[in-house]
Design an enzyme around this catalytic site. Structure first.
Site, short mmCIF file in Angstrom:
data_model
loop_
_atom_site.label_atom_id
_atom_site.label_comp_id
_atom_site.label_asym_id
_atom_site.label_seq_id
_atom_site.Cartn_x
_atom_site.Cartn_y
_atom_site.Cartn_z
N LYS A 102 85.02 28.60 -33.86
CA LYS A 102 85.85 28.65 -32.65
C LYS A 102 87.32 28.83 -33.02
O LYS A 102 88.06 29.57 -32.36
CB LYS A 102 85.75 27.31 -31.90
CG LYS A 102 84.52 27.14 -31.09
CD LYS A 102 84.73 25.86 -30.29
CE LYS A 102 83.48 25.37 -29.68
NZ LYS A 102 83.71 24.12 -28.94
N ASP B 194 85.21 24.09 -24.63
CA ASP B 194 83.86 23.52 -24.65
C ASP B 194 82.93 24.63 -24.24
O ASP B 194 83.16 25.31 -23.24
CB ASP B 194 83.71 22.31 -23.74
CG ASP B 194 82.48 21.51 -24.16
OD1 ASP B 194 82.49 20.94 -25.27
OD2 ASP B 194 81.48 21.49 -23.41
N PHE C 219 78.81 32.58 -35.51
CA PHE C 219 78.44 31.19 -35.81
C PHE C 219 77.44 30.71 -34.76
O PHE C 219 77.08 31.46 -33.83
CB PHE C 219 79.70 30.30 -35.84
CG PHE C 219 80.37 30.13 -34.49
CD1 PHE C 219 80.17 28.99 -33.72
CD2 PHE C 219 81.21 31.12 -33.98
CE1 PHE C 219 80.79 28.83 -32.48
CE2 PHE C 219 81.84 30.98 -32.74
CZ PHE C 219 81.62 29.83 -31.99
N TYR D 173 74.72 29.99 -32.28
CA TYR D 173 73.54 30.70 -31.79
C TYR D 173 73.72 32.22 -31.79
O TYR D 173 72.87 32.94 -31.25
CB TYR D 173 73.22 30.23 -30.37
CG TYR D 173 72.84 28.76 -30.26
CD1 TYR D 173 71.52 28.35 -30.21
CD2 TYR D 173 73.83 27.78 -30.20
CE1 TYR D 173 71.18 27.00 -30.10
CE2 TYR D 173 73.51 26.42 -30.10
CZ TYR D 173 72.18 26.04 -30.05
OH TYR D 173 71.86 24.71 -29.95
N HIS E 257 82.23 35.36 -24.05
CA HIS E 257 82.57 34.34 -23.05
C HIS E 257 83.96 33.77 -23.32
O HIS E 257 84.75 33.55 -22.41
CB HIS E 257 81.50 33.24 -23.08
CG HIS E 257 81.16 32.74 -24.47
ND1 HIS E 257 80.95 33.58 -25.53
CD2 HIS E 257 81.04 31.49 -24.98
CE1 HIS E 257 80.68 32.88 -26.62
NE2 HIS E 257 80.74 31.60 -26.30
P1 IMP Z 1 81.08 22.15 -28.42
O1 IMP Z 1 81.83 23.02 -27.44
O2 IMP Z 1 81.96 21.65 -29.50
O3 IMP Z 1 80.28 21.11 -27.72
O4 IMP Z 1 80.07 23.08 -29.19
C1 IMP Z 1 79.53 24.20 -28.60
C2 IMP Z 1 78.37 24.74 -29.41
O5 IMP Z 1 77.86 25.85 -28.67
C3 IMP Z 1 78.78 25.32 -30.75
O6 IMP Z 1 78.63 24.41 -31.79
C4 IMP Z 1 77.81 26.47 -30.91
O7 IMP Z 1 76.62 26.03 -31.40
C5 IMP Z 1 77.56 26.92 -29.48
N1 IMP Z 1 78.44 28.06 -29.21
C6 IMP Z 1 79.56 28.07 -28.45
N2 IMP Z 1 80.14 29.28 -28.47
C7 IMP Z 1 79.38 30.04 -29.27
C8 IMP Z 1 79.49 31.38 -29.72
O8 IMP Z 1 80.43 32.13 -29.40
N3 IMP Z 1 78.51 31.79 -30.52
C9 IMP Z 1 77.48 31.01 -30.91
N4 IMP Z 1 77.34 29.76 -30.57
C10 IMP Z 1 78.29 29.25 -29.74
#
Ligand code: IMP
Length: 203
Positions: free
Chosen positions: A19, A75, A162, A164, A190
């Site tokens: 991110k 998030d 990274f 998914y 997104h």
């Molecule tokens: P959080 O926002 O820290 O709760 O984590 C969101 C999780 O969603 C990440 O660790 C990824 O596994 C997944 N995720 C969010 N955005 C992406 C993306 O752009 N590609 C792939 N996985 C994503």
């Protein structure tokens, strides 16, 4: 009324390197000095809400309060239609304590197969969702949310991105995000869409 970012420094409130990379590139043409929560040694707050907006707020406000600087948090997650929106806000948790996304992707595929009696019959529709919160130390915040829709593949493909990315094919494409160069993913993602909304309002 919405607020524009006037401060010269901004904390990117994430410890997720994927991110961080993408947010840095999105903010690249804005004249602001970026510092990450990790570089400042800020703790990772518990994400106790059940919505993307709620958790984005927790992270942005915690970083803004702790640093005395405006803070930007994302998030995000993947919502699978065939799993009633799961893993959604729990997307990171499905990777387990080892943060192993091979495990998380395998679980998505396994649960879809179990629910639909096999991959061929499974509803493969999914969306990546990103909610961005820009918060200031005085408690003001701005929130935006966007998504990209697509379909899941059963076998991960590609080593880019990274999380998914290797099982998600955005609508209109044949390659997964994992198979795309960073600039190609950024053109569709997104996070980019959410950032565009935030930029219009705050930058
Ligand atoms: P959080 O926002 O820290 O709760 O984590 C969101 C999780 O969603 C990440 O660790 C990824 O596994 C997944 N995720 C969010 N955005 C992406 C993306 O752009 N590609 C792939 N996985 C994503």
């Amino acid at each position: 009324m919405s607020r524009r970012l006037a401060e010269p420094r901004l904390v990117v409130a994430t410890h997720n390197q994927g991110k961080l990379r993408e947010l840095r590139s999105l903010l690249g043409d804005h004249p602001v000095e970026l510092v990450s929560a990790g570089e400042l040694g800020l703790p990772e707050p518990a994400e106790t809400e059940t919505s993307f907006a709620g958790n984005a707020r927790i992270k942005a406000h915690a970083a803004a309060r702790a640093s005395g600087l405006p803070a930007l948090a994302d998030d995000s997650g993947i919502a699978c239609r065939g799993l009633d929106g799961a893993p959604g806000v729990w997307s990171a948790d499905w990777a387990g304590p080892g943060k192993d996304f091979a495990v998380a992707m395998a679980r998505v595929v396994r649960e879809l197969e179990a629910r639909f009696g096999g991959w061929d019959a499974a509803d493969r529709q999914a969306a990546f969702v990103s909610c961005l919160c820009l918060a200031w130390p005085d408690g003001h915040d701005e929130l935006v949310q966007a998504k990209v829709t697509g379909a899941l593949v059963a076998s991960p493909r590609g080593a880019n991105g990274f999380g998914y990315d290797p099982i998600f094919v955005p609508d209109g494409e044949s390659r997964t995000f994992g198979e795309m160069a960073p600039a190609e993913k950024n053109a569709l993602s997104h996070r980019t869409r959410a950032f565009r909304l935030l930029k219009e309002r705050c930058f």
